[in-house]
Scaffold this motif. Sequence first.
Motif, PDB file in Angstrom:
ATOM      1  N   UNK A 540      -2.081 -22.388  -8.243  1.00  0.00           N
ATOM      2  CA  UNK A 540      -0.882 -22.230  -7.433  1.00  0.00           C
ATOM      3  C   UNK A 540       0.261 -21.686  -8.277  1.00  0.00           C
ATOM      4  N   UNK A 541       0.386 -22.252  -9.470  1.00  0.00           N
ATOM      5  CA  UNK A 541       1.428 -21.784 -10.375  1.00  0.00           C
ATOM      6  C   UNK A 541       1.233 -20.321 -10.731  1.00  0.00           C
ATOM      7  N   UNK A 542      -0.011 -19.969 -10.990  1.00  0.00           N
ATOM      8  CA  UNK A 542      -0.293 -18.573 -11.310  1.00  0.00           C
ATOM      9  C   UNK A 542       0.088 -17.659 -10.159  1.00  0.00           C
ATOM     10  N   UNK A 543      -0.258 -18.114  -8.976  1.00  0.00           N
ATOM     11  CA  UNK A 543       0.084 -17.303  -7.794  1.00  0.00           C
ATOM     12  C   UNK A 543       1.584 -17.091  -7.717  1.00  0.00           C
ATOM     13  N   UNK A 544       2.314 -18.152  -7.890  1.00  0.00           N
ATOM     14  CA  UNK A 544       3.772 -18.042  -7.791  1.00  0.00           C
ATOM     15  C   UNK A 544       4.315 -17.116  -8.862  1.00  0.00           C
ATOM     16  N   UNK A 545       3.787 -17.257 -10.048  1.00  0.00           N
ATOM     17  CA  UNK A 545       4.252 -16.392 -11.127  1.00  0.00           C
ATOM     18  C   UNK A 545       3.994 -14.925 -10.796  1.00  0.00           C
ATOM     19  N   UNK A 546       2.818 -14.687 -10.245  1.00  0.00           N
ATOM     20  CA  UNK A 546       2.499 -13.297  -9.919  1.00  0.00           C
ATOM     21  C   UNK A 546       3.401 -12.781  -8.810  1.00  0.00           C
ATOM     22  N   UNK A 547       3.644 -13.626  -7.866  1.00  0.00           N
ATOM     23  CA  UNK A 547       4.541 -13.223  -6.788  1.00  0.00           C
ATOM     24  C   UNK A 547       5.915 -12.873  -7.326  1.00  0.00           C
ATOM     25  N   UNK A 548       6.394 -13.735  -8.203  1.00  0.00           N
ATOM     26  CA  UNK A 548       7.724 -13.508  -8.767  1.00  0.00           C
ATOM     27  C   UNK A 548       7.736 -12.239  -9.596  1.00  0.00           C
ATOM     28  N   UNK A 549       6.700 -12.089 -10.397  1.00  0.00           N
ATOM     29  CA  UNK A 549       6.644 -10.918 -11.273  1.00  0.00           C
ATOM     30  C   UNK A 549       6.614  -9.625 -10.469  1.00  0.00           C
ATOM     31  N   UNK A 550       5.682  -9.575  -9.530  1.00  0.00           N
ATOM     32  CA  UNK A 550       5.577  -8.341  -8.754  1.00  0.00           C
ATOM     33  C   UNK A 550       6.813  -8.118  -7.924  1.00  0.00           C
ATOM     34  N   UNK A 551       7.370  -9.218  -7.445  1.00  0.00           N
ATOM     35  CA  UNK A 551       8.608  -9.073  -6.677  1.00  0.00           C
ATOM     36  C   UNK A 551       9.742  -8.559  -7.523  1.00  0.00           C
ATOM     37  N   UNK A 552       9.805  -9.068  -8.741  1.00  0.00           N
ATOM     38  CA  UNK A 552      10.862  -8.607  -9.634  1.00  0.00           C
ATOM     39  C   UNK A 552      10.715  -7.129  -9.944  1.00  0.00           C
ATOM     40  N   UNK A 553       9.475  -6.713 -10.067  1.00  0.00           N
ATOM     41  CA  UNK A 553       9.243  -5.291 -10.316  1.00  0.00           C
ATOM     42  C   UNK A 553       9.765  -4.477  -9.140  1.00  0.00           C
ATOM     43  N   UNK A 554       9.528  -4.976  -7.966  1.00  0.00           N
ATOM     44  CA  UNK A 554      10.029  -4.270  -6.784  1.00  0.00           C
ATOM     45  C   UNK A 554      11.547  -4.243  -6.778  1.00  0.00           C
ATOM     46  N   UNK A 555      12.100  -5.344  -7.201  1.00  0.00           N
ATOM     47  CA  UNK A 555      13.556  -5.411  -7.231  1.00  0.00           C
ATOM     48  C   UNK A 555      14.119  -4.403  -8.216  1.00  0.00           C
ATOM     49  N   UNK A 556      13.441  -4.297  -9.355  1.00  0.00           N
ATOM     50  CA  UNK A 556      13.940  -3.410 -10.386  1.00  0.00           C
ATOM     51  C   UNK A 556      13.642  -1.950 -10.083  1.00  0.00           C
ATOM     52  N   UNK A 557      12.566  -1.706  -9.352  1.00  0.00           N
ATOM     53  CA  UNK A 557      12.184  -0.333  -9.057  1.00  0.00           C
ATOM     54  C   UNK A 557      11.963  -0.160  -7.567  1.00  0.00           C
ATOM     55  N   UNK A 558      13.049  -0.142  -6.851  1.00  0.00           N
ATOM     56  CA  UNK A 558      12.925  -0.048  -5.403  1.00  0.00           C
ATOM     57  C   UNK A 558      12.307   1.250  -4.933  1.00  0.00           C
ATOM     58  N   UNK A 559      12.458   2.295  -5.725  1.00  0.00           N
ATOM     59  CA  UNK A 559      11.941   3.586  -5.284  1.00  0.00           C
ATOM     60  C   UNK A 559      10.446   3.533  -5.077  1.00  0.00           C
ATOM     61  N   UNK A 560       9.815   2.726  -5.860  1.00  0.00           N
ATOM     62  CA  UNK A 560       8.372   2.622  -5.725  1.00  0.00           C
ATOM     63  C   UNK A 560       7.985   1.352  -4.994  1.00  0.00           C
ATOM     64  N   UNK A 561       8.927   0.902  -4.208  1.00  0.00           N
ATOM     65  CA  UNK A 561       8.715  -0.394  -3.578  1.00  0.00           C
ATOM     66  C   UNK A 561       7.512  -0.388  -2.654  1.00  0.00           C
ATOM     67  N   UNK A 562       7.350   0.728  -1.939  1.00  0.00           N
ATOM     68  CA  UNK A 562       6.255   0.754  -0.987  1.00  0.00           C
ATOM     69  C   UNK A 562       4.915   0.680  -1.695  1.00  0.00           C
ATOM     70  N   UNK A 563       4.842   1.466  -2.767  1.00  0.00           N
ATOM     71  CA  UNK A 563       3.600   1.465  -3.521  1.00  0.00           C
ATOM     72  C   UNK A 563       3.314   0.082  -4.079  1.00  0.00           C
ATOM     73  N   UNK A 564       4.342  -0.477  -4.646  1.00  0.00           N
ATOM     74  CA  UNK A 564       4.127  -1.781  -5.244  1.00  0.00           C
ATOM     75  C   UNK A 564       3.925  -2.838  -4.189  1.00  0.00           C
TER      76      UNK A 564
END
Length: 589
Positions: A540-564
Amino acid sequence: MDNNKPEPGPVKTAARQLDFTAICRASAASAILPDHPQAQLQSKLLALALKRQVESEPKVIDPVPDPNVDPKVKQKGVDGAVQNTNLSVDSKTEPPKPQQHSHAELLRSRQHIQPELARPRQHIHAELKKTESPKQRQHHNVELKKTESSRPRQQSSVEFKDGTLKKQKQCNCKNSRCLKLYCECFAAGIYCNGCNCTNCHNNVENESARREAVGATLERNPNAFRSKIAKSPHRSQDNRIQNEAGEISNLGKHNKGCNCKKSYCLKKYCECFQANIMCSENCRCIDCKNCEGSEEGRVLRQGEHTNVMAFMQHGSVQPFGSMPQEIKKRKIQNLFMGQAPTHILDNRSVQKHNQETYLTSPSNSRSHLPSIPLHAAAKETILGSSDSIYRSQLAAIRGLKDAKELCSRLVVVSAEASRKLAGKKHTINEDAEMDQCEASVASSNQVHKDKLESGVQVLSGGNIVHTVATGSDPVDVQHDRAMSPGTLELMCDEQDRTFLEAQSPSVVAGCSKQPKMNSSCTEGFTDIYAEQERLVLTNFLNCLNKLVTSGSIQVMHPSSSQTEREGQQEPLQNGIKDNELQRSRDHLR
DNA sequence: GAGTTTGAAACT
DNA sequence: CAGTTTCAAACTC
């Protein structure tokens, strides 16, 4: 030139209105969370307000004063200082006097008591106009300008009004004699005091003129002096507003609505925005961005006023005001129902700008939020606001689907963990002492298989259905395994009200208590349960971490948000074979 | 601080 | 009631 205007004293500001609601709220907040920043702020404000109340002269007046009371007598004390008529200095020590009502209450009651004030005011208004024609006024104003240099606008102190804290301002009227609603003081039903106005008639000395002006104003609009903001008890949580002091109020909407055309309702020109409320169906604004679902409006209402131009320069996001009223209302209703109008989700101009400044959530149906401005200051505003409801940046990215998948994954992981530990269980089951337990489990399973009425369905995650046989050991029927006590407890927490209401008391008791398991049986399972839970929680913790990580990437790179956005599903499902996940889902169905 | 913009209020 | 004018606050430079 303003002969009627008292000389501004060294202390020009004062608490005009003191709302006990605000005080009570401040006190309550301080009492409950004395160390909370907001509570500290409110405590300071409370102290300040009380201090000012003690120090200051009264400012709150009745726009329609009682004609039987000489305002000068009413207002002025023996020493000439104005006495507080609404809130006594000694209000802390003396019981509230009957006349110590809020300004609004006084106004309403006065309007009620003095119906004669509602008489036709044409002649009064005509008189008012007659006293000084526009041209005369213009000439007069030119003279004023010649002789009186503009003084700096003053904004100081705080005032309690309608439970909110506001900066006290002094008007700068020049042509209205402070006898029209142009004048903020007059509109607020208070005398000018310490203002920068010229030729002010909104004072005790010109009470008669002021009263006539009030009458004329009421003639035009009987509600002119009433609050423009209507309280609405049905506002959603996101609709809670935050005033300038960071205090959240639950005010509703502008009674009359704004009529903004160029400000996108994101500037203080807009009365709704200024009141920290969203525009409503009452508004006739154009290209409104101050509405539910508009991140711009939300951020700006929370204090990010400096980025207005950035929004304005990049086009409209959700032009409520440009829509016909019916559509507009429908859109608002949809928003309240959690649906997003399509035009909110598709705005290229904003997205283009977002590449530099803003974050854009993908234009799909998962997100209701078109864009998320994430300037550092804005983030600070949002996250640092102690009273505002914290909303993660990922909230706009992670949706219900993610949550459901997370739930599904947890179930799969739990199944995996159970399978891994099956060997251990089997060993235990072979123990002669487990016969009783096994019989119990088997009995429970049979209960499920036979769909006995004593079984209670437990809904979890929308898709997962367990059946717990009452009076027997908790069992994960789907896998013919006993559920761990912790899992059972979690499930009890997960159960919604419907379940709790529907189930028999024995089941509720079973959730609150440890399962009635044979002690020897429980002993054998304890370690397994612990191990199983550890595996699940770790995953569960791993899942949350991955969610946060990938979400943060989307936050930082919105242009590629759809792809991500598409790709981010992978890390969530990492470690789970797709077919296994599907199998699990099918199995759960 | 001066000038401009804006939208509510006032007016026609 | 719609269009125009007046006004003062908000805003920009």
